[in-house]
Design an enzyme around this catalytic site. Structure first.
Site, PDB file in Angstrom:
ATOM      1  N   TRP A 297      11.399   7.025   5.160  1.00  0.00           N
ATOM      2  CA  TRP A 297      11.257   8.157   4.237  1.00  0.00           C
ATOM      3  C   TRP A 297       9.872   8.145   3.576  1.00  0.00           C
ATOM      4  O   TRP A 297       9.449   9.127   2.975  1.00  0.00           O
ATOM      5  CB  TRP A 297      12.355   8.146   3.161  1.00  0.00           C
ATOM      6  N   ASP A 298       9.171   7.042   3.699  1.00  0.00           N
ATOM      7  CA  ASP A 298       7.821   6.925   3.143  1.00  0.00           C
ATOM      8  C   ASP A 298       6.951   8.113   3.565  1.00  0.00           C
ATOM      9  O   ASP A 298       6.116   8.596   2.795  1.00  0.00           O
ATOM     10  CB  ASP A 298       7.131   5.658   3.665  1.00  0.00           C
ATOM     11  N   GLU A 428      16.276  -0.710  -4.190  1.00  0.00           N
ATOM     12  CA  GLU A 428      17.137  -1.497  -3.288  1.00  0.00           C
ATOM     13  C   GLU A 428      17.629  -2.791  -3.927  1.00  0.00           C
ATOM     14  O   GLU A 428      18.290  -3.582  -3.257  1.00  0.00           O
ATOM     15  CB  GLU A 428      16.401  -1.778  -1.986  1.00  0.00           C
ATOM     16  N   LYS A 540      13.495  -2.546  -8.413  1.00  0.00           N
ATOM     17  CA  LYS A 540      12.470  -2.810  -7.396  1.00  0.00           C
ATOM     18  C   LYS A 540      11.374  -1.741  -7.413  1.00  0.00           C
ATOM     19  O   LYS A 540      10.198  -2.021  -7.298  1.00  0.00           O
ATOM     20  CB  LYS A 540      13.150  -2.843  -6.022  1.00  0.00           C
ATOM     21  N   GLN A 541      11.786  -0.487  -7.493  1.00  0.00           N
ATOM     22  CA  GLN A 541      10.827   0.617  -7.400  1.00  0.00           C
ATOM     23  C   GLN A 541      11.426   1.838  -8.095  1.00  0.00           C
ATOM     24  O   GLN A 541      12.619   1.857  -8.388  1.00  0.00           O
ATOM     25  CB  GLN A 541      10.539   0.935  -5.944  1.00  0.00           C
TER      26      GLN A 541
END
Ligand code: BGC
Length: 710
Positions: A297-298, A428, A540-541
């Protein structure tokens, strides 16, 4: 690029629905090898005393240069220099200039330039060699080396031609199993530099008929030799100059920040040129085996904005068409998981449209990726104004995605709303959660977007609409059901803190600041057990904040601020995709120091090895995020309802920031200095631009100049 091997899946515990294989872009022929023998003694840098060593990546010219001075055991001293490039003018060509000069002796040396097909992938699941059918030979002054991938049967062939620098005393063919080349002997003395120009072509059956490929490879190498090293180098430098002309970002007053952004731009253009819709961008590009060079998906979430701002709209369009080509596989993928009636679930990781990922919490649950694909179509249309895309390709993709979300939700009697259970959000470090805010919000948005797309095609492309209605078996009733559903999707929220909740029960966690994690336990993914990570609040993000970044216009500034202040301190930024999004949001909130800290972290992630993993390769897709953090963050670039907005913020220490942007056929140059924002129209027609909230007209003759002091 594009040549891959389906490596049989290896897991501890097989789950129904796992893919059979993980597609890997393969390490392919090694074209750079040159062995050096001095009086029959092979030169080995690890055994010589290195007196001087310098390696330079010249990002402006696109060359890698190495100069060193060595002393051997017997006191012989020599200097070596090499310069190589992969041509930007002709992506099938690599050239190398290699020179050697004795400093205190005379004698005989032998250079052995080779093409070497003895290549392996370290991450091969079963220690397999992925190539077979090796074939090589000499033809006149050229040689070739070829092999086929097992199973997928791609052929890759390389051709080589050499021009000696200095006088050859002998030349012999070399053909040793997987290696082919020549043994070239020279007589050397201190004042005499000798060496070679090595010209290599590398071709694949992706673009050529395998029956003719070795012939073409040889001819290409020969042609390169005829053109000569200097000419090819000049063409290559010119191609880079054309890229840098419109894509460079200039940061005055901060050399680290400047080097960082150029390193990112350089690698992005080396990785993807956008001229082939069969290609995509792997998270590590071609710089490491991790992630297999497959598509994530990046691309939609991070890379598309970069290419929209820097390239012809056709490039971003290619990336969208790539997903359209994979739609039948996405429908098949959804069917395997029990969905029906044209619902499409795009894979988390893919090469040819089939799912390759095999961790259940991601394969089956990290479904937000589907939303990013629809969002990319929206962004593409906003930035380019090209709505034709919908009728031709986009609508089918958007409908498949909307259908998936409709079926993936279930009605909760308890909540009296629709919920999405068992998901993994972008963060994640949480798995199998219920009602991830980002996923629920995005899914709801997808439904609304699908309705708008449907209506647009109906209004503007009546015939095509009818055709699609029949092909997709879609009617107004189904579209109306999307509208109805949108009103009743549950979005977790904490009313006390007035923040969107990352997922149900998030507040049961012990809420802590990531600064409390001892330095020797960072990154936590290399130090903590998985269950400990899952139980912790650490993120994480960007997750909730990813949504607030995508849908910036939907939230008031105070709301963004509250969410940022709640989530960012818990964020460990252990995905390379994290700092850039946070940097943009910090800029939007006027938090210049925070934005700058996170900018350096994204821009210099690989140069300074922040996450201690650069040995695995460079973070190519997050490099696009770096660009976003400069242009959308510090530049304050934002497109809303088809109009460009700039709301700049210059970090302390930067004297000026300059970049160019492509937008709907216009090329706009933006210069932000400590006292002025200056916007020029380099190409295109008059447009209205909103700078720090005020409408400004931009024409070729009259640049916008506004006093500025942020
Ligand atoms: C991130 C994902 C990303 C993948 C590839 C993971 O570490 O969590 O969001 O798609 O890396 O870049």
């Amino acid at each position: 690029a594009g040549v891959y091997y389906p490596d049989k899946t290896r897991v501890g515990w097989w789950k129904n629905g796992y893919p059979e294989y993980f597609a890997k872009v393969l390490n392919s022929i090694n074209w750079i090898g040159i062995r050096v023998f001095i009086e029959n003694q092979e030169l080995d840098l690890s055994k010589a005393t290195v007196l001087e060593f310098q390696r330079v990546l010249d990002m402006k010219r696109g060359t890698l240069e190495r100069n060193c001075e060595l002393e051997l055991d017997d006191g012989k001293r020599l200097s070596l220099s090499s310069l190589r490039f992969c041509s930007m003018q002709d992506p099938e060509l690599g050239c190398l200039d290699y020179r050697i000069q004795p400093l205190n002796f005379s004698g005989r040396i032998r250079l052995e330039p080779i093409l070497d097909f003895d290549v392996h992938n370290e991450d091969s699941n079963y220690g397999e060699y992925f190539w077979e059918g090796n074939e090589s030979g000499h033809k006149g002054d050229q040689c070739y080396n070829l092999a086929k991938t097992k199973k997928t049967e791609f052929t890759v062939a390389a051709g080589m031609a050499i021009t000696p620098i200095g006088e050859l005393t002998d030349s012999m063919e070399l053909n040793d199993h997987y290696q082919i080349g020549w043994k070239l002997e020279f007589q050397i003395s201190p004042e005499k530099e000798v060496g070679i120009h090595k010209f290599c072509s590398i071709l694949s059956s992706f673009d050529h008929d395998p029956k003719e490929i070795s012939e073409i490879a040889i001819n290409k190498a020969e042609q390169a030799k005829e053109n000569g090293f200097q000419k090819l180098l000049e063409d290559h430098i010119q191609s880079w100059a054309n890229i840098w002309k419109d894509s460079d970002i200039i940061i005055e007053g901060d050399i680290e920040a400047q080097q960082g952004i150029r390193f990112n731009i350089f690698h992005l253009f080396q990785t993807y040129k956008g001229d082939d819709p069969r290609m995509n961008i792997g998270p590590k590009g071609f710089t490491g085996e991790k992630y297999g060079g497959s598509t994530y998906w990046d691309t939609e979430a991070y890379c598309i904005p970069f290419y929209l701002g820097n390239s012809d709209p056709a490039v971003a369009r290619q990336l969208l068409v790539y997903r359209h080509k994979h739609l039948p596989k996405a429908i098949e993928n959804a069917e395997k998981l029990g969905f029906k009636d044209g619902a499409a679930l795009y894979p988390m990781v893919t090469m040819n449209g089939e799912e390759c990922h095999n961790e259940w919490e991601i394969t089956f649950e990290e479904i937000h990726r589907n939303g990013a694909i629809a969002y990319a179509i929206h962004r593409y249309m906003e930035y380019t104004g090209d709505r034709e895309y919908l009728a031709e390709y986009g609508l089918e993709v958007v409908v498949g995605i909307a259908r998936f979300w409709m079926q993936r939700m279930n009605y909760s009697e308890n909540k009296k709303q629709w919920v999405i259970l068992g998901v993994t959000g972008p963060n994640e470090y949480e798995n199998n959660v219920n009602n991830n805010w980002y996923t629920n919000f995005l899914a709801t948005w997808c439904l609304g977007f699908a309705i708008k797309c449907w209506d647009h095609v109906k209004t503007h492309h009546g015939e095509r609409h009818k055709e699609l209605e029949a092909a997709l078996n879609l009617d107004r009733k189904e579209v109306d059901s999307w509208a109805e559903r949108m009103e009743k999707v549950y979005l977790p929220r904490d009313e006390e803190r007035k923040v969107n909740l990352q997922q149900d029960n998030f507040l049961d966690k012990e809420i802590m600041n990531a600064e409390m994690i001892p330095a020797n336990e960072r990154p936590i993914n290399q130090h903590w057990s998985w269950d400990r990570i899952l139980r912790s609040c650490f993120i994480k993000q960007a997750d909730v904040l990813q949504g607030m970044y995508f849908f910036y216009d939907d939230f008031r500034k105070e709301e963004l601020e509250r969410n940022f202040d709640f989530y960012e301190p818990m964020t460990v930024h252990e995905s390379s995709l994290s700092p850039c999004v946070h940097s943009v949001l910090a800029s939007r909130l006027g938090r210049s120091e925070k934005a700058y800290e996170l900018y350096l972290r994204t821009a210099r992630l690989d140069l300074d090895d922040f996450n201690k993993e650069v040995h695995e390769g460079l973070h190519i897709t997050s490099m696009a995020g770096t660009w976003i953090s400069v242009v959308e963050g510090f530049g304050g670039y934002h497109v809303s309802e088809g109009k460009i907005h700039f709301d700049p913020l210059l970090p302390e220490g930067w004297e000026a920031l300059e970049f160019k942007l492509k937008f709907r056929g216009n090329l706009v140059r933006v210069n932000i200095s400590r006292s002025m924002v200056r916007i020029e129209l380099e190409e295109g027609t008059d447009i209205t631009i909103i700078v720090s909230g005020a409408n400004q007209n931009l024409t070729k003759d009259s640049p916008i100049e506004i006093p500025f002091d942020r």
